[in-house]
Design a protein around this motif. Structure first.
Motif, PDB file in Angstrom:
ATOM      1  N   GLU A 156      27.362  31.651  40.133  1.00 25.91           N
ATOM      2  CA  GLU A 156      27.997  32.866  40.653  1.00 25.91           C
ATOM      3  C   GLU A 156      26.999  34.000  40.712  1.00 25.91           C
ATOM      4  O   GLU A 156      27.018  34.817  41.622  1.00 25.91           O
ATOM      5  CB  GLU A 156      29.174  33.273  39.756  1.00 25.91           C
ATOM      6  CG  GLU A 156      30.077  34.330  40.381  1.00 25.91           C
ATOM      7  CD  GLU A 156      29.601  35.764  40.215  1.00 25.91           C
ATOM      8  OE1 GLU A 156      30.119  36.640  40.931  1.00 25.91           O
ATOM      9  OE2 GLU A 156      28.715  36.018  39.373  1.00 25.91           O
ATOM     10  N   GLU A 157      26.107  34.077  39.702  1.00 24.61           N
ATOM     11  CA  GLU A 157      25.310  35.296  39.552  1.00 24.61           C
ATOM     12  C   GLU A 157      24.268  35.481  40.650  1.00 24.61           C
ATOM     13  O   GLU A 157      24.009  36.597  41.072  1.00 24.61           O
ATOM     14  CB  GLU A 157      24.642  35.344  38.169  1.00 24.61           C
ATOM     15  CG  GLU A 157      25.631  35.576  37.021  1.00 24.61           C
ATOM     16  CD  GLU A 157      26.273  36.966  37.049  1.00 24.61           C
ATOM     17  OE1 GLU A 157      25.956  37.764  37.942  1.00 24.61           O
ATOM     18  OE2 GLU A 157      27.113  37.222  36.171  1.00 24.61           O
ATOM     19  N   ASP A 201      31.312  38.792  31.451  1.00 23.44           N
ATOM     20  CA  ASP A 201      31.235  38.705  32.910  1.00 23.44           C
ATOM     21  C   ASP A 201      31.366  37.238  33.317  1.00 23.44           C
ATOM     22  O   ASP A 201      30.455  36.443  33.055  1.00 23.44           O
ATOM     23  CB  ASP A 201      29.891  39.309  33.362  1.00 23.44           C
ATOM     24  CG  ASP A 201      29.581  39.085  34.832  1.00 23.44           C
ATOM     25  OD1 ASP A 201      30.409  38.514  35.567  1.00 23.44           O
ATOM     26  OD2 ASP A 201      28.473  39.492  35.258  1.00 23.44           O
ATOM     27  N   GLY A 202      32.487  36.891  33.930  1.00 25.55           N
ATOM     28  CA  GLY A 202      32.719  35.511  34.350  1.00 25.55           C
ATOM     29  C   GLY A 202      33.369  34.670  33.271  1.00 25.55           C
ATOM     30  O   GLY A 202      34.354  33.982  33.509  1.00 25.55           O
ATOM     31  N   HIS A 214      33.179  32.132  36.317  1.00 22.89           N
ATOM     32  CA  HIS A 214      31.891  31.464  36.105  1.00 22.89           C
ATOM     33  C   HIS A 214      31.386  31.624  34.684  1.00 22.89           C
ATOM     34  O   HIS A 214      31.657  32.637  34.027  1.00 22.89           O
ATOM     35  CB  HIS A 214      30.838  32.014  37.073  1.00 22.89           C
ATOM     36  CG  HIS A 214      30.602  33.499  36.914  1.00 22.89           C
ATOM     37  ND1 HIS A 214      29.566  34.002  36.169  1.00 22.89           N
ATOM     38  CD2 HIS A 214      31.283  34.578  37.368  1.00 22.89           C
ATOM     39  CE1 HIS A 214      29.611  35.344  36.196  1.00 22.89           C
ATOM     40  NE2 HIS A 214      30.655  35.712  36.913  1.00 22.89           N
ATOM     41  N   HIS A 252      38.745  38.979  35.684  1.00 19.76           N
ATOM     42  CA  HIS A 252      37.360  39.435  35.493  1.00 19.76           C
ATOM     43  C   HIS A 252      37.374  40.815  34.856  1.00 19.76           C
ATOM     44  O   HIS A 252      38.310  41.579  35.069  1.00 19.76           O
ATOM     45  CB  HIS A 252      36.636  39.494  36.852  1.00 19.76           C
ATOM     46  CG  HIS A 252      35.158  39.295  36.743  1.00 19.76           C
ATOM     47  ND1 HIS A 252      34.316  40.281  36.294  1.00 19.76           N
ATOM     48  CD2 HIS A 252      34.370  38.220  37.019  1.00 19.76           C
ATOM     49  CE1 HIS A 252      33.064  39.809  36.300  1.00 19.76           C
ATOM     50  NE2 HIS A 252      33.068  38.565  36.727  1.00 19.76           N
ATOM     51  N   HIS A 262      32.694  38.376  43.693  1.00 18.44           N
ATOM     52  CA  HIS A 262      33.321  37.346  42.861  1.00 18.44           C
ATOM     53  C   HIS A 262      33.591  36.105  43.694  1.00 18.44           C
ATOM     54  O   HIS A 262      33.759  36.192  44.916  1.00 18.44           O
ATOM     55  CB  HIS A 262      34.639  37.856  42.274  1.00 18.44           C
ATOM     56  CG  HIS A 262      34.458  39.076  41.430  1.00 18.44           C
ATOM     57  ND1 HIS A 262      33.888  39.024  40.185  1.00 18.44           N
ATOM     58  CD2 HIS A 262      34.733  40.381  41.672  1.00 18.44           C
ATOM     59  CE1 HIS A 262      33.831  40.249  39.687  1.00 18.44           C
ATOM     60  NE2 HIS A 262      34.330  41.088  40.567  1.00 18.44           N
ATOM     61  N   GLN A 265      33.623  45.718  35.372  1.00 17.00           N
ATOM     62  CA  GLN A 265      32.188  45.984  35.572  1.00 17.00           C
ATOM     63  C   GLN A 265      31.941  47.375  36.129  1.00 17.00           C
ATOM     64  O   GLN A 265      30.893  47.641  36.738  1.00 17.00           O
ATOM     65  CB  GLN A 265      31.538  44.922  36.477  1.00 17.00           C
ATOM     66  CG  GLN A 265      31.815  43.492  36.026  1.00 17.00           C
ATOM     67  CD  GLN A 265      31.071  42.451  36.820  1.00 17.00           C
ATOM     68  OE1 GLN A 265      31.555  42.008  37.845  1.00 17.00           O
ATOM     69  NE2 GLN A 265      29.893  42.058  36.360  1.00 17.00           N
TER      70      GLN A 265
HETATM   71 MN    MN Z   1      31.075  37.804  37.324  1.00 18.76          MN
END
Ligand code: MN
Ligand code: GLV
Ligand code: MN
Ligand code: MN
Length: 414
Positions: free
Chosen positions: A132-133, A98-99, A87, A194, A362, A197
């Motif tokens: 996505e978030e 992130d994404g 994303h 990804h 995800h 995280q």
């Molecule tokens: Mn993500």
């Protein structure tokens, strides 16, 4: 079919340049990004991504949730595509990777195939999943949830941000509501790269996480109703204090998560006090709870205990308590044959690796409902993410993308 040779590598500099170019859109206030879903910045990021896909010879399709699908044709007209993506939307105080790494890593894999004249039997579809978030419109992974048939399109269109704007209206406003029926596409397989995280890969000194599972989650929204009253003149024994109930629930949530160790987390991310004035006891408090575990029974047990104990806390204080589940997925086991492809690719390329369970949610988790799916992870500095300070090294990004590239080639058949 022969495995791709170990000398086949993506272009790490080109990948990095694209990441930095995308990061210029929707800059945050502290070096990261604020490109929240269905904002003008999201629209600008999408347009840039589309231009890159078209320059790479791909054909863009957009579905009615706004998810973007860029197709690189395959050799066999009957072969289902291999989907590869993530994303481009970010948290309000999000990082640059992130994404974004998953989408631009997929694009880089296609660019490399083009450079090397690699043809695949299956088409490859680079995918940018919408929302996505879930930071602006809960729940997270909204578009992939509709795609997988788990969430309803009308439900998704009706989701509201804090200003009361709906997903459906905002999608139209930014001009990215596509014609395609959501979920009509069939996938041969799905891969997602990804950043981790979390801190594990960096601490263990590994280049690659071979993602075997993803933990499940419940998102709960609590609305506590007290009585708004003067903080100075209302005697302590006459207060109906929703703020106090909230504090006790936070403490209880921590206890429940700690008692479920190892393999469980729980916390609060968002609180809205109303009226939110320093000399008024809150008439209402709305807050979000996020609990996760790879163990289904533990996850559901935590939810039940939190709801029961919250009701008891509120009853004791005379505070109203309503709980709405606003997001959920069960723990996911990724497809063993694709997981093996990722492991083999890391081996072949000489990258150190280990198995890992994804702590974050995800789109791969919903894709796994409709096709064999898995993920590739790379480390991030100090495990920091959902934070503008999120950082990765160019080498980590390149290693993750190399592994993604090889695993995809394996499945798409060269
Ligand atoms: Mn993500
Ligand atoms: C989504 O980014 C999540 O894991 O909460
Ligand atoms: Mn995220
Ligand atoms: Mn996520």
């Amino acid at each position: 079919m022969a495995a791709p040779g170990e000398n086949l590598r993506i272009d790490g500099d080109r990948l990095w340049d694209s990441l930095m170019e995308m990061a210029k859109i929707g800059p945050g206030i502290a070096g990261g990004n604020n490109r929240q879903t269905l904002t003008d910045e999201d629209a600008e990021g999408r347009a840039l991504f589309r231009s890159w896909c078209e320059a790479a010879g791909m054909t863009m399709g957009v579905d009615a949730m706004g998810t973007m699908f860029a197709t690189r044709a395959g050799e066999d007209p009957d072969a289902l595509p291999v989907y590869v993506g993530s994303h481009l939307d970010t948290q309000p105080t999000g990082g640059k990777y992130d994404g974004v790494l998953g989408v631009l890593g997929a694009l880089e894999a296609v660019r490399t195939m083009n450079d090397l004249g690699i043809k695949t039997k299956h088409p490859i579809v680079v995918t940018n999943w919408a929302n996505e978030e879930g930071a602006r419109f809960a729940p997270a992974m909204l578009a992939s949830g509709v795609f997988a048939g788990v969430l309803d399109l009308d439900y998704a269109y009706g989701r509201k941000d804090l200003e009361g704007k709906t997903y459906g209206d905002e999608l139209k406003r930014i001009g990215w509501q596509g014609e395609e029926e959501v979920g009509a596409r069939k996938m041969h397989a799905y891969y997602e790269l990804h950043i981790e995280q979390g801190p594990i890969l960096e601490a263990e000194g590994r280049d690659i996480g071979v993602v075997t599972h993803c933990q499940g989650l419940w998102w709960l929204e609590f609305t506590l109703t007290g009585k708004a009253a003067h903080t100075g003149s209302t005697p302590m024994d006459m207060r109906v204090n929703a703020g106090l109930a909230m504090g006790r629930i936070f403490e209880m949530l921590q206890e429940v998560a700690m008692a479920a160790q190892p393999g469980a987390v729980g916390g609060v991310g968002q609180v809205t006090f109303s009226p939110n004035s320093r000399n008024v006891l809150p008439g209402s408090v709305v807050f979000t709870v996020d609990i996760r575990s790879p163990d289904q029974a533990k996850l559901d047990g935590m939810r039940a205990e939190i709801e029961t104990r919250a009701a008891e806390i509120c009853a004791e204080l005379g505070v109203g308590c309503a709980v709405e589940p606003v997001g959920h997925f069960d723990p996911v086991t990724f497809a063993p044959e694709l997981v093996e492809n990722v492991r083999n690719a890391a081996e072949r390329l000489g990258y150190s690796h280990m198995n890992i369970i994804s702590g974050a949610g995800h789109d791969a988790c919903w894709a796994a409902k409709v096709a064999p799916a898995t993920m590739v992870m790379c480390p991030c500095v100090d495990g920091i993410s959902h934070n503008e300070a999120e950082e990765i090294s160019q080498d980590w990004a390149a290693a993750g993308t190399d592994v993604l590239f090889h695993a995809v080639l394996e499945t798409a058949e060269i």
